[in-house]
Enzyme design. Sequence first.
Site, PDB file in Angstrom:
ATOM      1  N   SER A  51       0.808  -1.221   0.000  1.00 56.98           N
ATOM      2  CA  SER A  51       0.000   0.000   0.000  1.00 56.98           C
ATOM      3  C   SER A  51       0.841   1.271   0.000  1.00 56.98           C
ATOM      4  O   SER A  51       0.359   2.327  -0.418  1.00 56.98           O
ATOM      5  CB  SER A  51      -0.940   0.008   1.210  1.00 56.98           C
ATOM      6  OG  SER A  51      -0.203  -0.160   2.409  1.00 56.98           O
ATOM      7  N   GLY A  88      -2.167  -4.360   1.197  1.00 59.51           N
ATOM      8  CA  GLY A  88      -2.268  -5.611   1.921  1.00 59.51           C
ATOM      9  C   GLY A  88      -1.257  -6.663   1.499  1.00 59.51           C
ATOM     10  O   GLY A  88      -1.229  -7.760   2.066  1.00 59.51           O
ATOM     11  N   ASN A 116       4.077  -5.347   5.830  1.00 63.85           N
ATOM     12  CA  ASN A 116       2.891  -6.061   6.312  1.00 63.85           C
ATOM     13  C   ASN A 116       3.268  -7.352   7.031  1.00 63.85           C
ATOM     14  O   ASN A 116       2.573  -7.774   7.969  1.00 63.85           O
ATOM     15  CB  ASN A 116       1.941  -6.352   5.151  1.00 63.85           C
ATOM     16  CG  ASN A 116       1.224  -5.106   4.672  1.00 63.85           C
ATOM     17  OD1 ASN A 116       0.906  -4.219   5.463  1.00 63.85           O
ATOM     18  ND2 ASN A 116       0.977  -5.007   3.379  1.00 63.85           N
ATOM     19  N   ASP A 199      -4.323   6.679  10.355  1.00 61.18           N
ATOM     20  CA  ASP A 199      -3.911   5.335  10.774  1.00 61.18           C
ATOM     21  C   ASP A 199      -2.461   5.309  11.247  1.00 61.18           C
ATOM     22  O   ASP A 199      -1.989   4.305  11.766  1.00 61.18           O
ATOM     23  CB  ASP A 199      -4.121   4.322   9.653  1.00 61.18           C
ATOM     24  CG  ASP A 199      -3.295   4.610   8.399  1.00 61.18           C
ATOM     25  OD1 ASP A 199      -2.365   5.446   8.453  1.00 61.18           O
ATOM     26  OD2 ASP A 199      -3.581   4.008   7.351  1.00 61.18           O
ATOM     27  N   HIS A 202       0.269   5.123   6.893  1.00 61.37           N
ATOM     28  CA  HIS A 202       0.400   5.518   5.489  1.00 61.37           C
ATOM     29  C   HIS A 202       0.643   7.022   5.362  1.00 61.37           C
ATOM     30  O   HIS A 202      -0.094   7.824   5.941  1.00 61.37           O
ATOM     31  CB  HIS A 202      -0.863   5.129   4.711  1.00 61.37           C
ATOM     32  CG  HIS A 202      -1.113   3.648   4.706  1.00 61.37           C
ATOM     33  ND1 HIS A 202      -1.963   3.040   5.606  1.00 61.37           N
ATOM     34  CD2 HIS A 202      -0.616   2.676   3.902  1.00 61.37           C
ATOM     35  CE1 HIS A 202      -1.985   1.745   5.358  1.00 61.37           C
ATOM     36  NE2 HIS A 202      -1.184   1.491   4.339  1.00 61.37           N
TER      37      HIS A 202
END
Length: 225
Positions: A51, A88, A116, A199, A202
């Site tokens: 991402s 993801g 991730n 979040d 990002h």
Amino acid sequence: MKLSFNSFYIILGVIFFSCSSPKEEKTKEVQETETITPVPTKKLILFFGNSLSAGYGIEAEDAFPGLVAARIDSLNLNYRVINGGLSGETTASGLSRLDWFLEEEPSIFVLELGGNDGLRGIDLAETKKNLKAIIQLVKSKYPETKILLAGMQIPPNMGQEYTSDFQKLYPQIAQEEDVELIPFLLEGVAGDPDLNLPDRIHPTEEGHQIVFENIWPFIETMLER
């Protein structure tokens, strides 16, 4: 012997065809030559990541691969950028879809995966194996491709030992596989609430601009001018 009108026109038609045919054929050959002239293909820079590369939460052109593409265009360089980022993505899923992206030879391959894995606490031996497999697959298919590995770090959610070992993972891989390493892709961005989305993972557009500044010197040295 007198010729009939029909015979006269047949002979006249043959003479006309004989006179005009070479010119028409020559014109046709020129047209065909012009049609099949190949257009030079720009060299490929492939970003293969998650991402972060995909530009989660912002427009794709504002993510760091898009900013690299804009800089390339502004310098009128013979390169084009493909953004293979997928939100993801883990190293395992990246490895499974890599073949599709390697149908064309990349001049520069930027590998931005593993974040991730770290956030999910995946066994670091598995992450390392997958990253090395990705690099080795690119090398085996396209030995001339220049590979740039984007180093990552994670917050200490999984414990200090795991976090520390994760940070060491990228320099180890870069040394073992003899590829160029960005020590930390998110240097100057990670942990800053003003440069990240709510979040806190990002980057914002401003954050991606800093990421671009982190990565551009490495890309620039790999470009063939």
